[in-house]
Design a protein around this motif. Structure first.
Motif, PDB file in Angstrom:
ATOM      1  N   GLN A   1      47.452  36.806  40.173  1.00 22.62           N
ATOM      2  CA  GLN A   1      47.292  38.248  39.985  1.00 22.62           C
ATOM      3  C   GLN A   1      45.827  38.664  40.122  1.00 22.62           C
ATOM      4  O   GLN A   1      45.523  39.709  40.714  1.00 22.62           O
ATOM      5  N   LEU A   2      44.931  37.843  39.584  1.00 23.11           N
ATOM      6  CA  LEU A   2      43.503  38.135  39.727  1.00 23.11           C
ATOM      7  C   LEU A   2      43.078  38.104  41.192  1.00 23.11           C
ATOM      8  O   LEU A   2      42.341  38.977  41.662  1.00 23.11           O
ATOM      9  N   ARG A   3      43.544  37.103  41.911  1.00 24.25           N
ATOM     10  CA  ARG A   3      43.183  36.995  43.329  1.00 24.25           C
ATOM     11  C   ARG A   3      43.703  38.188  44.124  1.00 24.25           C
ATOM     12  O   ARG A   3      42.982  38.746  44.970  1.00 24.25           O
ATOM     13  N   ASP A   4      44.928  38.588  43.874  1.00 23.07           N
ATOM     14  CA  ASP A   4      45.496  39.707  44.623  1.00 23.07           C
ATOM     15  C   ASP A   4      44.720  40.985  44.339  1.00 23.07           C
ATOM     16  O   ASP A   4      44.521  41.826  45.224  1.00 23.07           O
ATOM     17  N   TYR A   5      44.247  41.127  43.096  1.00 22.86           N
ATOM     18  CA  TYR A   5      43.465  42.309  42.751  1.00 22.86           C
ATOM     19  C   TYR A   5      42.086  42.273  43.388  1.00 22.86           C
ATOM     20  O   TYR A   5      41.629  43.250  43.999  1.00 22.86           O
ATOM     21  N   MET A   6      41.405  41.153  43.283  1.00 30.68           N
ATOM     22  CA  MET A   6      40.049  41.059  43.800  1.00 30.68           C
ATOM     23  C   MET A   6      40.004  41.091  45.324  1.00 30.68           C
ATOM     24  O   MET A   6      39.116  41.687  45.924  1.00 30.68           O
ATOM     25  N   GLU A   7      40.976  40.460  45.969  1.00 32.09           N
ATOM     26  CA  GLU A   7      40.950  40.327  47.421  1.00 32.09           C
ATOM     27  C   GLU A   7      41.680  41.445  48.151  1.00 32.09           C
ATOM     28  O   GLU A   7      41.339  41.766  49.294  1.00 32.09           O
ATOM     29  N   ASN A   8      42.687  42.038  47.490  1.00 32.43           N
ATOM     30  CA  ASN A   8      43.481  43.085  48.154  1.00 32.43           C
ATOM     31  C   ASN A   8      43.500  44.412  47.403  1.00 32.43           C
ATOM     32  O   ASN A   8      43.959  45.418  47.939  1.00 32.43           O
ATOM     33  N   GLY A   9      43.046  44.388  46.148  1.00 31.64           N
ATOM     34  CA  GLY A   9      43.067  45.616  45.356  1.00 31.64           C
ATOM     35  C   GLY A   9      44.403  45.906  44.709  1.00 31.64           C
ATOM     36  O   GLY A   9      44.560  46.939  44.055  1.00 31.64           O
ATOM     37  N   ASN A  10      45.379  45.020  44.865  1.00 31.31           N
ATOM     38  CA  ASN A  10      46.713  45.265  44.325  1.00 31.31           C
ATOM     39  C   ASN A  10      46.773  44.936  42.834  1.00 31.31           C
ATOM     40  O   ASN A  10      46.128  44.002  42.362  1.00 31.31           O
TER      41      ASN A  10
END
Length: 387
Positions: A289-298
């Protein structure tokens, strides 16, 4: 390069999911994201560059959600990742409460010097025999990730299962066995069930929901199980009910001076989600979840900002804006971009109570001047270039 900080030990099974663009820092002041389990964050000073906090678990009482939101920091949790571990402990709790297994084991240990312990056991076993759970009525308050697993498992053990959850999700409803009775009034659970287990979050509306008034409605000899939060139960009233034998057993995963050692209680030391499998599952989910937020903004499974998913950015730039949920924000964002001569390829805006989140895909990269202008909009909490 993103930096992450672990406030508690986090399973390496999860941490290996961070890519080469991430490195661990021991200093929270340098962190872009934080992973936490039980560490209390309320008294911590949040660094300016911190973008997200991921709780490797479900409860977020140890995190200052409002303060994080005001700093544009998204807080994630991992609902369902530890559900099976808690489910198994709830089932164990019911069995331990039904048959005095603990008392029987303690009696045998007390007779370890007795050469006739086998013969004595045959005479003593009746006091520990208890009853079977098959055929008994189980009431489940809250049919989320854990509640639904408990419900389905209990049906396979032959229990007559009643579930109460006015906010049940469509997915949870689909996952429930058809044999489970959906109850519309909580009082029916209190009045009719032999076993009652609680699986709701701690809110002002649920604090001490199991109180004297609720207990008075229950059957004589009811068993109450609490593997959610101790403050869901008025434990002073509960201990009184145990003393009067209105309640047969109270099984809880939360040790405190009120219940520790109290007659009729079975208290475990917060073991619900402490299995290796649960900790691994929570860590993997938190990191993804952290990666998706940091890398895609989701955003997925946030407790203080709305969920939002635009997939991967296919244009030249993407900007993420955390802001207050007030009128006229979008028009101000589009004006900033229009004045800069930047065309919007795609946009989504989601709100959740007092806060909102906007993702904007641009046909050209955002400049430092654009970011500065967006940050100057009244009500904006944080602006971040995703790509």
């Amino acid at each position: 390069m993103f930096k992450y900080n672990c406030l508690n030990p986090i399973s390496e099974v999860g941490l290996v999911n961070f890519g080469s663009d991430y490195e661990e820092t021991k200093n929270i002041d340098d962190a872009d994201v934080v992973l936490v389990r039980s560490a209390r964050m309320h008294d911590m000073e949040l660094p300016e560059q911190l973008s997200a906090v991921a709780r490797a678990g479900a409860g977020v009482n140890n995190i200052p959600l409002e303060l994080c939101a005001e700093h544009g920091i998204v807080v994630f949790n991992t609902p369902g990742a530890n559900a099976n571990g808690v489910k198994e402990l709830v089932l164990a709790g019911m069995l331990l409460a039904s048959r005095d297994i603990v008392g029987g084991i303690e009696w045998v240990e007390s007779q370890k010097e007795n050469p006739d312990v086998g013969k004595q056991a045959e005479k003593q076993k009746k006091q520990f025999s208890g009853c079977e759970i098959s055929g008994k009525k189980l009431g489940i308050i809250g049919l989320g990730a854990i509640g639904q697993l408990v419900a389905n498992a209990a049906t396979h053990l032959g229990m007559d299962v009643y579930g109460y959850d006015p906010y049940i999700s469509v997915d949870a409803a689909w996952n429930l066995s058809r044999s489970i009775h959906h109850i519309q009034a909580l009082e029916e659970i209190y009045r009719d069930c032999d076993y009652i287990t609680i699986h709701v979050p701690l809110l002002e509306s649920t604090r001490k929901m199991i109180n004297k008034q609720a207990i008075d409605m229950m059957k004589e000899g009811v068993v109450i199980l609490n593997f959610a939060r101790d403050l869901l139960v008025d434990e002073d009233a509960l201990v009184e009910a145990l003393q009067s034998q209105k309640v047969k057993k109270y099984v809880t995963d939360f040790a405190n001076p009120t219940v520790a050692g109290a007659p009729g209680t079975l208290v475990t030391p917060h073991l619900g989600a402490s299995t290796e499998e649960s900790e691994d599952n929570c860590a993997v989910m938190a990191v993804k979840q952290l990666r998706d937020y940091m890398e895609n903004g989701n955003i997925r499974n946030s407790v203080n900002f709305p969920n939002c998913d635009m997939g991967r950015c296919g244009t030249e730039g993407r900007v993420a804006i955390n802001h207050r949920n007030v009128v006229n924000m979008l028009s101000q964002f589009t004006k900033v971009l229009g004045d800069a001569g930047v065309n919007i390829a795609d946009l989504t805006n989601k709100g959740k109570e007092g806060y909102a989140y906007t993702l904007i895909d641009l046909e050209s990269p955002a400049t430092a001047e654009i970011i500065e202008a967006l940050e100057a909009v009244d009500g904006v909490l944080k602006v971040r270039i995703v790509k």
